[in-house]
Design a protein around this motif. Structure first.
Motif, PDB file in Angstrom:
ATOM      1  N   LYS A  92       0.881  -1.143   0.222  1.00 16.39           N
ATOM      2  CA  LYS A  92       0.173   0.098   0.123  1.00 16.39           C
ATOM      3  C   LYS A  92       0.754   1.299  -0.150  1.00 16.39           C
ATOM      4  CE  LYS A  92      -4.220  -1.402   2.486  1.00 16.39           C
ATOM      5  NZ  LYS A  92      -4.117  -1.673   3.876  1.00 16.39           N
ATOM      6  N   GLY A  93       2.024   1.297   0.712  1.00 19.07           N
ATOM      7  CA  GLY A  93       2.930   2.596   1.131  1.00 19.07           C
ATOM      8  C   GLY A  93       3.808   2.916   0.031  1.00 19.07           C
ATOM      9  N   ARG A  94       4.233   1.867  -0.885  1.00 16.71           N
ATOM     10  CA  ARG A  94       5.429   1.989  -1.658  1.00 16.71           C
ATOM     11  C   ARG A  94       5.340   1.779  -2.990  1.00 16.71           C
ATOM     12  NH1 ARG A  94       9.563  -0.049   1.290  1.00 16.71           N
ATOM     13  NH2 ARG A  94       9.540   0.493   3.510  1.00 16.71           N
ATOM     14  N   LEU A  95       6.038   2.559  -4.019  1.00 18.90           N
ATOM     15  CA  LEU A  95       6.176   2.229  -5.321  1.00 18.90           C
ATOM     16  C   LEU A  95       6.974   1.142  -5.716  1.00 18.90           C
ATOM     17  CD1 LEU A  95       6.148   6.002  -6.882  1.00 18.90           C
ATOM     18  CD2 LEU A  95       4.298   4.298  -6.779  1.00 18.90           C
ATOM     19  N   SER A  96       7.986   0.932  -4.758  1.00 12.77           N
ATOM     20  CA  SER A  96       9.022  -0.104  -5.087  1.00 12.77           C
ATOM     21  C   SER A  96       9.550  -0.893  -3.813  1.00 12.77           C
ATOM     22  CB  SER A  96      10.447   0.391  -5.944  1.00 12.77           C
ATOM     23  OG  SER A  96      10.989   1.358  -4.737  1.00 12.77           O
ATOM     24  N   ARG A  97      10.098  -1.968  -4.065  1.00 10.71           N
ATOM     25  CA  ARG A  97      10.618  -2.915  -2.856  1.00 10.71           C
ATOM     26  C   ARG A  97      12.027  -3.056  -2.862  1.00 10.71           C
ATOM     27  NH1 ARG A  97       6.171  -6.680  -0.992  1.00 10.71           N
ATOM     28  NH2 ARG A  97       4.286  -5.819  -1.764  1.00 10.71           N
ATOM     29  N   GLU A  98      12.543  -2.959  -1.717  1.00  4.18           N
ATOM     30  CA  GLU A  98      13.793  -3.321  -1.468  1.00  4.18           C
ATOM     31  C   GLU A  98      14.030  -4.844  -1.529  1.00  4.18           C
ATOM     32  OE1 GLU A  98      14.733  -1.171   2.296  1.00  4.18           O
ATOM     33  OE2 GLU A  98      15.221   0.544   1.126  1.00  4.18           O
ATOM     34  N   ILE A  99      15.529  -5.225  -1.687  1.00  2.00           N
ATOM     35  CA  ILE A  99      15.858  -6.589  -1.851  1.00  2.00           C
ATOM     36  C   ILE A  99      15.381  -7.547  -1.042  1.00  2.00           C
ATOM     37  CG2 ILE A  99      18.145  -6.045  -3.437  1.00  2.00           C
ATOM     38  CD1 ILE A  99      19.714  -6.523  -0.853  1.00  2.00           C
ATOM     39  N   TYR A 100      15.126  -7.266   0.447  1.00  2.22           N
ATOM     40  CA  TYR A 100      14.652  -8.181   1.213  1.00  2.22           C
ATOM     41  C   TYR A 100      12.987  -8.155   1.285  1.00  2.22           C
ATOM     42  CZ  TYR A 100      19.335  -8.245   2.958  1.00  2.22           C
ATOM     43  OH  TYR A 100      20.638  -8.443   3.202  1.00  2.22           O
ATOM     44  N   GLU A 101      12.416  -7.279   0.686  1.00  3.02           N
ATOM     45  CA  GLU A 101      11.117  -6.930   1.001  1.00  3.02           C
ATOM     46  C   GLU A 101      10.137  -7.702  -0.097  1.00  3.02           C
ATOM     47  OE1 GLU A 101      11.275  -2.372   2.772  1.00  3.02           O
ATOM     48  OE2 GLU A 101      10.531  -2.777   0.455  1.00  3.02           O
ATOM     49  N   THR A 102      10.147  -9.134  -0.039  1.00  7.29           N
ATOM     50  CA  THR A 102       9.506 -10.053  -0.710  1.00  7.29           C
ATOM     51  C   THR A 102       8.802 -10.827   0.545  1.00  7.29           C
ATOM     52  OG1 THR A 102      10.755 -11.905  -0.977  1.00  7.29           O
ATOM     53  CG2 THR A 102      10.807 -10.302  -2.612  1.00  7.29           C
ATOM     54  N   LEU A 103       7.491 -11.463   0.439  1.00  8.85           N
ATOM     55  CA  LEU A 103       6.875 -12.091   1.437  1.00  8.85           C
ATOM     56  C   LEU A 103       7.633 -13.346   1.929  1.00  8.85           C
ATOM     57  CD1 LEU A 103       4.558 -12.592   3.261  1.00  8.85           C
ATOM     58  CD2 LEU A 103       3.419 -13.824   1.394  1.00  8.85           C
ATOM     59  N   GLU A 104       8.184 -14.040   0.958  1.00 11.87           N
ATOM     60  CA  GLU A 104       9.001 -15.239   1.166  1.00 11.87           C
ATOM     61  C   GLU A 104      10.371 -14.943   2.072  1.00 11.87           C
ATOM     62  OE1 GLU A 104      11.812 -17.082  -1.134  1.00 11.87           O
ATOM     63  OE2 GLU A 104      11.786 -18.544   0.629  1.00 11.87           O
TER      64      GLU A 104
END
Ligand code: TYD
Length: 206
Positions: A151-163
């Motif tokens: 909800k809060g971001r346009l992109s994800r950092e390297i660690y930010e996947t659910l798994e």
């Protein structure tokens, strides 16, 4: 001459999206109301090493987990003892320091891919790196964090996947077990209303 009482180092840990920023702001306000002086800070810091780390976290530069561990270590030493705004300066003046992430993050994040024992030793055996008075782990399910990040971001950092976040949460708990009574760690159920969580945290400190 009366000796100044030292400030406390209070560290917040949790997955990305666990609400550390909100709780730090609420605790800062509560402590100020009690008449305490407070300094809020975070890792990675705003130093040039912190800049290298943010580039890597954003996926712009690929770095090995051992290299990341060493960079976080250098940034953390700087964060503790640099003469301009090092945490040690504040603590010795009686100011409470609230820090968003600390070595527990290195153990949980870098300790997934680099040798955990080595990462722990680097940090815990370094005399320039202060042991916190309290570590507050805001525990929110990886699913809930993932929804907040989405909800809060346009992109994800390297660690930010659910798994990955699921693996990191498990790693945090492994690390807390390994540390046992050598550290003051409190795990807080942080999937509740912010006011309730803040109330629990303030009670921990009184
Ligand atoms: P975070 O507090 O999530 O900052 P932001 O809200 O600006 O993204 O921290 C940034 C990332 O750094 C987070 O994914 C965890 C990672 N990190 C490590 O991998 N090791 C460490 O030692 C520290 C301090 C952070």
């Amino acid at each position: 001459m009366e000796k100044t009482q030292r400030g406390r180092l209070i560290v917040f840990e949790g997955l990305d999206g666990s609400g550390k920023g909100t709780q730090i702001a609420m605790l800062e306000e509560a402590l100020r109301k009690q008449g305490r002086n407070v300094y809020v800070t975070a890792e990675p810091t705003a130093s040039s090493t912190g800049g290298l780390l943010r580039d890597a976290l954003g996926g712009h530069t690929r770095r090995d987990a051992y290299e990341l561990s060493a960079l976080f270590l250098a940034d953390r030493i700087f964060h503790n003892v640099n003469p301009v705004n090092g945490m040690e300066q504040y603590i010795s003046q009686g100011i409470d320091v609230l820090c968003d992430r600390y070595y527990y993050s290195s153990f949980a994040y870098q300790g997934m891919d680099a040798d955990l024992e080595w990462v722990m030793k680097l940090n815990l055996d370094c005399r320039e790196i202060r042991r916190p008075d309290l570590c507050i782990f805001l525990d929110v399910s990886p699913q809930q964090c993932d929804e907040r990040i989405a909800k809060g971001r346009l992109s994800r950092e390297i660690y930010e996947t659910l798994e990955t976040q699921q693996r990191i949460r498990a790693r945090f708990f492994e690390v807390f077990d390994l540390l046992g009574d050598t550290e003051n760690i409190r795990i807080i159920n942080a999937s509740r209303p912010a006011d309730e969580i803040a109330g629990d945290i303030i009670r921990l400190l009184s």
